[in-house]
Design a protein around this motif. Structure first.
Motif, PDB file in Angstrom:
ATOM      1  N   GLN A 195      -6.575  -2.306  13.069  1.00 22.68           N
ATOM      2  CA  GLN A 195      -5.678  -1.159  12.961  1.00 22.68           C
ATOM      3  C   GLN A 195      -4.240  -1.560  13.280  1.00 22.68           C
ATOM      4  OE1 GLN A 195      -7.552   2.778  14.510  1.00 22.68           O
ATOM      5  NE2 GLN A 195      -8.708   1.135  15.529  1.00 22.68           N
ATOM      6  N   LEU A 196      -4.069  -2.424  14.276  1.00 32.10           N
ATOM      7  CA  LEU A 196      -2.724  -2.866  14.643  1.00 32.10           C
ATOM      8  C   LEU A 196      -2.050  -3.604  13.493  1.00 32.10           C
ATOM      9  CD1 LEU A 196      -1.799  -4.725  17.963  1.00 32.10           C
ATOM     10  CD2 LEU A 196      -0.673  -5.193  15.809  1.00 32.10           C
ATOM     11  N   VAL A 197      -2.725  -4.602  12.935  1.00 34.78           N
ATOM     12  CA  VAL A 197      -2.071  -5.419  11.910  1.00 34.78           C
ATOM     13  C   VAL A 197      -1.864  -4.631  10.628  1.00 34.78           C
ATOM     14  CG1 VAL A 197      -2.889  -7.572  12.908  1.00 34.78           C
ATOM     15  CG2 VAL A 197      -4.250  -6.485  11.108  1.00 34.78           C
ATOM     16  N   ARG A 198      -2.793  -3.727  10.306  1.00 34.35           N
ATOM     17  CA  ARG A 198      -2.603  -2.897   9.109  1.00 34.35           C
ATOM     18  C   ARG A 198      -1.385  -1.999   9.274  1.00 34.35           C
ATOM     19  NH1 ARG A 198      -7.147   1.404   7.216  1.00 34.35           N
ATOM     20  NH2 ARG A 198      -6.644   2.208   9.299  1.00 34.35           N
ATOM     21  N   GLU A 199      -1.228  -1.392  10.450  1.00 28.27           N
ATOM     22  CA  GLU A 199      -0.078  -0.521  10.679  1.00 28.27           C
ATOM     23  C   GLU A 199       1.222  -1.316  10.683  1.00 28.27           C
ATOM     24  OE1 GLU A 199       1.577   2.146  14.376  1.00 28.27           O
ATOM     25  OE2 GLU A 199      -0.436   2.586  13.624  1.00 28.27           O
ATOM     26  N   ALA A 200       1.254  -2.440  11.392  1.00 29.51           N
ATOM     27  CA  ALA A 200       2.476  -3.233  11.477  1.00 29.51           C
ATOM     28  C   ALA A 200       2.897  -3.754  10.108  1.00 29.51           C
ATOM     29  CB  ALA A 200       2.277  -4.391  12.449  1.00 29.51           C
ATOM     30  N   SER A 201       1.944  -4.235   9.339  1.00 31.17           N
ATOM     31  CA  SER A 201       2.271  -4.744   8.011  1.00 31.17           C
ATOM     32  C   SER A 201       2.784  -3.637   7.102  1.00 31.17           C
ATOM     33  CB  SER A 201       1.038  -5.402   7.384  1.00 31.17           C
ATOM     34  OG  SER A 201       1.314  -5.875   6.087  1.00 31.17           O
ATOM     35  N   GLY A 202       2.177  -2.458   7.205  1.00 35.49           N
ATOM     36  CA  GLY A 202       2.631  -1.342   6.384  1.00 35.49           C
ATOM     37  C   GLY A 202       4.036  -0.901   6.730  1.00 35.49           C
ATOM     38  N   LEU A 203       4.386  -0.942   8.011  1.00 35.34           N
ATOM     39  CA  LEU A 203       5.718  -0.523   8.444  1.00 35.34           C
ATOM     40  C   LEU A 203       6.791  -1.545   8.093  1.00 35.34           C
ATOM     41  CD1 LEU A 203       4.907   0.878  12.004  1.00 35.34           C
ATOM     42  CD2 LEU A 203       5.750   2.207  10.065  1.00 35.34           C
ATOM     43  N   LEU A 204       6.443  -2.835   8.194  1.00 31.63           N
ATOM     44  CA  LEU A 204       7.454  -3.887   8.074  1.00 31.63           C
ATOM     45  C   LEU A 204       7.395  -4.634   6.745  1.00 31.63           C
ATOM     46  CD1 LEU A 204       7.231  -5.236  11.732  1.00 31.63           C
ATOM     47  CD2 LEU A 204       8.824  -3.567  10.773  1.00 31.63           C
TER      48      LEU A 204
END
Length: 385
Positions: free
Chosen positions: A46-55
């Motif tokens: 969940q962390l990496v999916r969210e971070a990648s989507g934001l950045l």
């Protein structure tokens, strides 16, 4: 999905089942997970999916005990990270660079970690993982041959989990504790809208905005109380699970100091005997940086080097640490006192994001003005338990 055991080997665990029958968020491609393995996998994904989507870049995390030891987005490797992995002068692809940057944030803690990447695992990353002590990985896909490569780790027990990037979690989440069933809404609050301007109306630089976004993404999946120091898309220090927020700030700050001092010329000039393994080199570098070697350690340290180490004086330490700037600091809860700001400034912090709303928020804001720190009030608490 069968589990090897629960939190501890003496605790049996029932098979994991999807909340919605037939709707699986992940599938195991190799190995057999424990309960903690799954918690690490699900939180880190969940962390990496969210971070990648934001950045808009590949993101990676290195998880230990259901909190990240490090997280990063793809980018160039600095000389220390590249040399550590024998990659001097080599270009590294997105997923591999994101993971190596994440793992280098706290490489002592990342020993035996659970890895997560937002993009499919390629041959480059699979080969790199082959030389690292890591327990498993979760990713949204695996290029041909990579599962077989990874499956050879740990005598075939390396855990390989594939995440379904299209999976949508139920709106509510439930857990049972001591005979009570607890249900809450899933935390789906968006992050970008709360990072437009500083509290005094100044616009954030794009670099600062991205670093603060990464920090907040990390905190959403880190055991509270939690704070995070970030610079150039890499976490430098994460403090998790502390009862006192300032203790969390100081703990994470000490990790920032270690990360930065590992880049000091005196540390980079340490010459180890060829047979000394990579992780042992890392551990010795960190102990050297910490500066409190025991008598036994001093004797053993001399045995692993080909030339005596040049000790760092207090003046050299202070001068080097004072040269670190451009660090972003994010907190999952309101800063209750200005001491968090004062400590954060000692570790190169120029930007802070916190929810605000403390009865002493005025003192926190005044401390930021005093130190020349840009303060962002998000209005969003991100506790995670």
């Amino acid at each position: 999905m069968e589990l090897r055991y629960g939190t501890n080997p003496h605790q049996a665990a029932a098979p994991a089942e999807p909340v919605t029958p037939g709707s699986w968020p992940v599938r195991v491609l190799n190995g057999s997970p424990s309960l903690i393995n799954l918690l690490d996998a699900l939180n880190s994904w969940q962390l990496v999916r969210e971070a990648s989507g934001l950045l808009g870049r590949p993101a990676a995390a290195s998880f230990k005990h259901v909190s990240p030891a490090g997280a990063a987005v793809a980018g160039p490797l600095d000389a220390v990270t590249a040399e550590l992995h024998g990659l001097t002068g080599s270009a590294v692809g997105g997923p591999a660079s994101a993971y190596l940057r994440a793992r280098d944030a706290d490489p002592k803690s990342s020993y035996g970690d659970f890895a997560a990447v937002s993009h499919p695992v390629d041959a480059e990353l699979a080969d790199l993982l082959g030389g690292l002590v890591c327990d498993g990985i979760i990713a949204p896909g695996f290029e041909p041959g990579t599962v077989a490569t990874l499956g050879r780790k740990k005598r075939g027990r390396f855990l390989v989990i594939e995440a379904d990037p299209a999976f949508v979690s139920p709106r509510h989440e439930t857990r049972e504790v001591f005979g009570l069933r607890l249900t809450q809404e899933r935390d789906l609050a968006p992050l970008p809208d709360s990072l437009a301007t500083a509290s005094d109306g100044r616009p954030l630089t794009e670099r600062a905005r991205e670093d603060l976004l990464l920090g907040l993404s990390v905190l959403r999946y880190t055991q509270s109380n939690a704070v995070c120091y970030v610079r150039d898309g890499v976490t430098l220090g994460i403090g998790a699970g502390q009862q006192s927020r300032v203790d969390c700030t100081r703990l994470a700050g000490s990790k920032v100091d270690t990360w930065w001092l590992r880049r000091h010329p005196a540390v980079r000039s340490l010459t180890f005997r060829p047979e000394v393994r990579r992780q042992d080199r890392i551990n010795w570098q960190i102990r050297f940086v910490e500066g409190d070697l025991t008598a036994d350690e001093r004797a053993r340290f001399g045995e692993v080097l080909t030339a005596p180490a040049r000790s760092l004086t207090e003046g050299q330490r202070a001068s080097w640490q004072g040269s670190l700037r451009g660090v972003a600091f994010a907190s999952d809860g309101a800063l209750p006192f200005r001491d968090n700001v004062d400590h954060a400034r000692r570790h190169g912090v120029d930007h802070i994001a916190e929810p605000g709303g403390s009865i002493r928020s005025g003192e926190v804001e005044a401390a930021c003005r005093e130190h020349g720190i840009t303060l962002v009030r998000t209005g969003l608490r991100l506790f995670h338990h």
